[in-house]
Design an enzyme around this catalytic site. Structure first.
Site, PDB file in Angstrom:
ATOM      1  N   ASN A   1     -18.174  -1.746 -17.919  1.00 18.46           N
ATOM      2  CA  ASN A   1     -17.632  -2.123 -16.607  1.00 18.46           C
ATOM      3  C   ASN A   1     -18.803  -2.194 -15.633  1.00 18.46           C
ATOM      4  O   ASN A   1     -19.292  -1.166 -15.172  1.00 18.46           O
ATOM      5  CB  ASN A   1     -16.598  -1.082 -16.156  1.00 18.46           C
ATOM      6  CG  ASN A   1     -16.043  -1.398 -14.772  1.00 18.46           C
ATOM      7  OD1 ASN A   1     -16.198  -2.515 -14.275  1.00 18.46           O
ATOM      8  ND2 ASN A   1     -15.389  -0.418 -14.149  1.00 18.46           N
ATOM      9  N   TRP A   2     -19.217  -3.423 -15.328  1.00 21.41           N
ATOM     10  CA  TRP A   2     -20.405  -3.601 -14.492  1.00 21.41           C
ATOM     11  C   TRP A   2     -20.119  -3.424 -13.002  1.00 21.41           C
ATOM     12  O   TRP A   2     -21.042  -3.398 -12.196  1.00 21.41           O
ATOM     13  CB  TRP A   2     -21.015  -4.987 -14.734  1.00 21.41           C
ATOM     14  CG  TRP A   2     -21.676  -5.131 -16.073  1.00 21.41           C
ATOM     15  CD1 TRP A   2     -21.968  -4.141 -16.968  1.00 21.41           C
ATOM     16  CD2 TRP A   2     -22.145  -6.356 -16.678  1.00 21.41           C
ATOM     17  NE1 TRP A   2     -22.589  -4.658 -18.076  1.00 21.41           N
ATOM     18  CE2 TRP A   2     -22.715  -6.024 -17.927  1.00 21.41           C
ATOM     19  CE3 TRP A   2     -22.148  -7.699 -16.276  1.00 21.41           C
ATOM     20  CZ2 TRP A   2     -23.274  -6.983 -18.775  1.00 21.41           C
ATOM     21  CZ3 TRP A   2     -22.691  -8.649 -17.124  1.00 21.41           C
ATOM     22  CH2 TRP A   2     -23.253  -8.294 -18.355  1.00 21.41           C
ATOM     23  N   LYS A   3     -18.857  -3.377 -12.639  1.00 16.30           N
ATOM     24  CA  LYS A   3     -18.471  -3.225 -11.217  1.00 16.30           C
ATOM     25  C   LYS A   3     -19.184  -4.269 -10.355  1.00 16.30           C
ATOM     26  O   LYS A   3     -19.372  -5.401 -10.806  1.00 16.30           O
ATOM     27  CB  LYS A   3     -18.758  -1.797 -10.744  1.00 16.30           C
ATOM     28  CG  LYS A   3     -18.262  -0.732 -11.716  1.00 16.30           C
ATOM     29  CD  LYS A   3     -18.312   0.650 -11.152  1.00 16.30           C
ATOM     30  CE  LYS A   3     -17.976   1.648 -12.232  1.00 16.30           C
ATOM     31  NZ  LYS A   3     -17.735   2.978 -11.742  1.00 16.30           N
TER      32      LYS A   3
ATOM     33  N   GLY B   1     -19.276   2.809 -17.304  1.00 12.49           N
ATOM     34  CA  GLY B   1     -19.749   2.196 -16.060  1.00 12.49           C
ATOM     35  C   GLY B   1     -21.262   2.179 -16.009  1.00 12.49           C
ATOM     36  O   GLY B   1     -21.927   1.301 -16.560  1.00 12.49           O
ATOM     37  N   GLY B   2     -21.850   3.184 -15.353  1.00 15.79           N
ATOM     38  CA  GLY B   2     -23.292   3.239 -15.104  1.00 15.79           C
ATOM     39  C   GLY B   2     -24.154   2.935 -16.324  1.00 15.79           C
ATOM     40  O   GLY B   2     -25.086   2.121 -16.253  1.00 15.79           O
TER      41      GLY B   2
ATOM     42  N   GLY C   1     -18.954   8.158 -12.548  1.00 13.07           N
ATOM     43  CA  GLY C   1     -20.174   7.940 -11.767  1.00 13.07           C
ATOM     44  C   GLY C   1     -20.803   9.218 -11.229  1.00 13.07           C
ATOM     45  O   GLY C   1     -21.685   9.172 -10.378  1.00 13.07           O
TER      46      GLY C   1
ATOM     47  N   GLU D   1     -11.160   3.084  -8.742  1.00  9.61           N
ATOM     48  CA  GLU D   1     -11.789   2.500  -7.540  1.00  9.61           C
ATOM     49  C   GLU D   1     -10.856   1.490  -6.887  1.00  9.61           C
ATOM     50  O   GLU D   1     -10.830   1.369  -5.658  1.00  9.61           O
ATOM     51  CB  GLU D   1     -13.148   1.876  -7.927  1.00  9.61           C
ATOM     52  CG  GLU D   1     -14.177   2.965  -8.213  1.00  9.61           C
ATOM     53  CD  GLU D   1     -15.277   2.573  -9.187  1.00  9.61           C
ATOM     54  OE1 GLU D   1     -15.457   1.381  -9.476  1.00  9.61           O
ATOM     55  OE2 GLU D   1     -15.964   3.498  -9.671  1.00  9.61           O
TER      56      GLU D   1
ATOM     57  N   HIS E   1      -7.970   0.677 -12.300  1.00  6.84           N
ATOM     58  CA  HIS E   1      -9.185   1.503 -12.183  1.00  6.84           C
ATOM     59  C   HIS E   1      -9.091   2.345 -10.912  1.00  6.84           C
ATOM     60  O   HIS E   1      -8.585   1.882  -9.885  1.00  6.84           O
ATOM     61  CB  HIS E   1     -10.425   0.597 -12.140  1.00  6.84           C
ATOM     62  CG  HIS E   1     -11.699   1.355 -12.333  1.00  6.84           C
ATOM     63  ND1 HIS E   1     -12.271   2.097 -11.320  1.00  6.84           N
ATOM     64  CD2 HIS E   1     -12.488   1.529 -13.419  1.00  6.84           C
ATOM     65  CE1 HIS E   1     -13.364   2.676 -11.797  1.00  6.84           C
ATOM     66  NE2 HIS E   1     -13.533   2.347 -13.053  1.00  6.84           N
TER      67      HIS E   1
ATOM     68  N   SER F   1     -18.765   8.931 -17.041  1.00  9.98           N
ATOM     69  CA  SER F   1     -20.147   9.347 -17.317  1.00  9.98           C
ATOM     70  C   SER F   1     -20.489   9.384 -18.805  1.00  9.98           C
ATOM     71  O   SER F   1     -21.209  10.270 -19.260  1.00  9.98           O
ATOM     72  CB  SER F   1     -20.449  10.693 -16.643  1.00  9.98           C
ATOM     73  OG  SER F   1     -20.328  10.568 -15.238  1.00  9.98           O
TER      74      SER F   1
ATOM     75  N   GLU G   1      -9.575   8.126 -17.560  1.00  9.38           N
ATOM     76  CA  GLU G   1     -10.803   8.302 -16.791  1.00  9.38           C
ATOM     77  C   GLU G   1     -10.594   9.320 -15.672  1.00  9.38           C
ATOM     78  O   GLU G   1     -10.111   8.959 -14.586  1.00  9.38           O
ATOM     79  CB  GLU G   1     -11.211   6.968 -16.151  1.00  9.38           C
ATOM     80  CG  GLU G   1     -11.462   5.856 -17.138  1.00  9.38           C
ATOM     81  CD  GLU G   1     -12.429   4.840 -16.564  1.00  9.38           C
ATOM     82  OE1 GLU G   1     -13.506   4.689 -17.147  1.00  9.38           O
ATOM     83  OE2 GLU G   1     -12.132   4.244 -15.521  1.00  9.38           O
TER      84      GLU G   1
HETATM   85  C1  PEP Z   1     -15.990   3.453 -14.917  1.00  6.82           C
HETATM   86  O1  PEP Z   1     -16.430   2.706 -14.075  1.00  6.82           O
HETATM   87  O2  PEP Z   1     -14.886   3.227 -15.377  1.00  6.82           O
HETATM   88  C2  PEP Z   1     -16.809   4.589 -15.356  1.00  6.82           C
HETATM   89  C3  PEP Z   1     -16.303   5.377 -16.275  1.00  6.82           C
HETATM   90  O3  PEP Z   1     -18.032   4.755 -14.767  1.00  6.82           O
HETATM   91  P1  PEP Z   1     -19.198   5.780 -15.240  1.00  6.82           P
HETATM   92  O4  PEP Z   1     -19.399   5.545 -16.711  1.00  6.82           O
HETATM   93  O5  PEP Z   1     -20.382   5.374 -14.423  1.00  6.82           O
HETATM   94  O6  PEP Z   1     -18.727   7.143 -14.954  1.00  6.82           O
END
Ligand code: PEP
Length: 263
Positions: free
Chosen positions: A9-11, A240-241, A179, A101, A99, A219, A173
């Site tokens: 997930n590049w956001k 994500g990251g 993040g 966010e 999600h 994470s 999640e």
């Molecule tokens: C996400 O964006 O769904 C996520 C899990 O981010 P991260 O891996 O950065 O925690």
């Protein structure tokens, strides 16, 4: 056993040029596992076409592309929105819905998330449905009922007659792990995911329930994925990251191949 599914997930990251460079580097690193692990890249709308083209050019024809959001509406006066037909025209096969966010920053409540989920499934796209509790909810010992309410809100009264096997994935999640660098203990993530599996079996027809992949997100890193994938009920990860760097994300994919993760 369900095939592992790893989703990037590049956001709000990556221009078209950056997306192209990512795929070029990534394709070299995961060629050997593309048959063992399903991989989806969730690019920003403006990079989707570039990513689809680059995946074909580099021979990663099994890797799919997801959108990070979609409108619940068909068409019309909805400034700024993108509909399912527009996404399918670009080569998108899945959409992330729910999600945290989108829920928290853009105030998407369960009714919006239900409408988007229904639209995605009705229009033959795959649904990547996200759920997860806040730290406050966890500390109040209300995680299980919270997750159950988020899942019930979408899946309790869904018309399953046209939904295909494998069309639904769910990502657990915990918001406090997204993040933040704080990964949920893999035993606890597995416990929550096992509960989600029980609920899915209750709500969905048997043939569909069996094919729902339930992922962990929060994470995830190259150093955490093996332990997570070795758990009995975790079918994959939403990342994500660590999905922004081809080196890290390719390691996560490669370490998720069944030969690496002994269940
Ligand atoms: C996400 O964006 O769904 C996520 C899990 O981010 P991260 O891996 O950065 O925690």
């Amino acid at each position: 056993m369900r095939k592992p599914l790893i989703i990037a997930n590049w956001k709000l990251n990556k221009t078209k040029a950056e997306s192209k460079a990512f795929v070029a580097e990534f394709s070299e690193k995961i060629k050997d596992s593309q048959n063992d692990v399903d991989v989806i890249l969730s690019a920003p709308f403006t990079s989707i076409e570039t990513v689809v083209t680059e995946l074909k050019t580099t021979g990663l024809d099994k890797v799919e592309v997801a959108a990070q959001d979609v409108s619940q509406f068909e068409s019309g006066a909805y400034t700024g929105e993108i509909n399912t037909a527009m996404l399918k025209e670009l080569g998108v096969t899945s959409v992330i819905v729910g999600h945290s966010e989108r829920r928290e920053i853009f105030n998407e409540d369960n009714s919006v998330i239900k409408a988007k989920s229904e639209k995605v499934l009705k229009d033959s796209l795959k649904l990547i449905f996200c759920c997860g509790e806040s730290l406050e909810t966890r500390e109040a010992n209300k995680t299980d009922e919270w997750i159950e309410s988020q899942i019930n809100a979408v899946f309790k009264e869904l018309d399953y007659s046209t939904i295909k096997e494998g069309q639904i994935s769910i990502a657990y999640e915990p918001i406090w792990a997204i993040g933040t660098g704080k990964t949920c203990d893999s035993e606890e993530a597995n416990r929550v995911i096992a509960n989600i599996r029980t609920l899915v079996k209750k709500l969905l027809p048997e043939n569909l329930a069996e094919t729902v992949r339930i992922l962990y997100g929060g994470s995830v890193k190259p150093g955490t994925i093996e332990e997570q994938m070795a758990k009995s009920d975790i079918d994959g990860a939403l990342v994500g990251g660590a999905s922004l760097k081809p080196e890290d994300f390719s390691q996560i994919v490669n370490l998720s191949a069944p030969k690496a993760a002994v269940k």
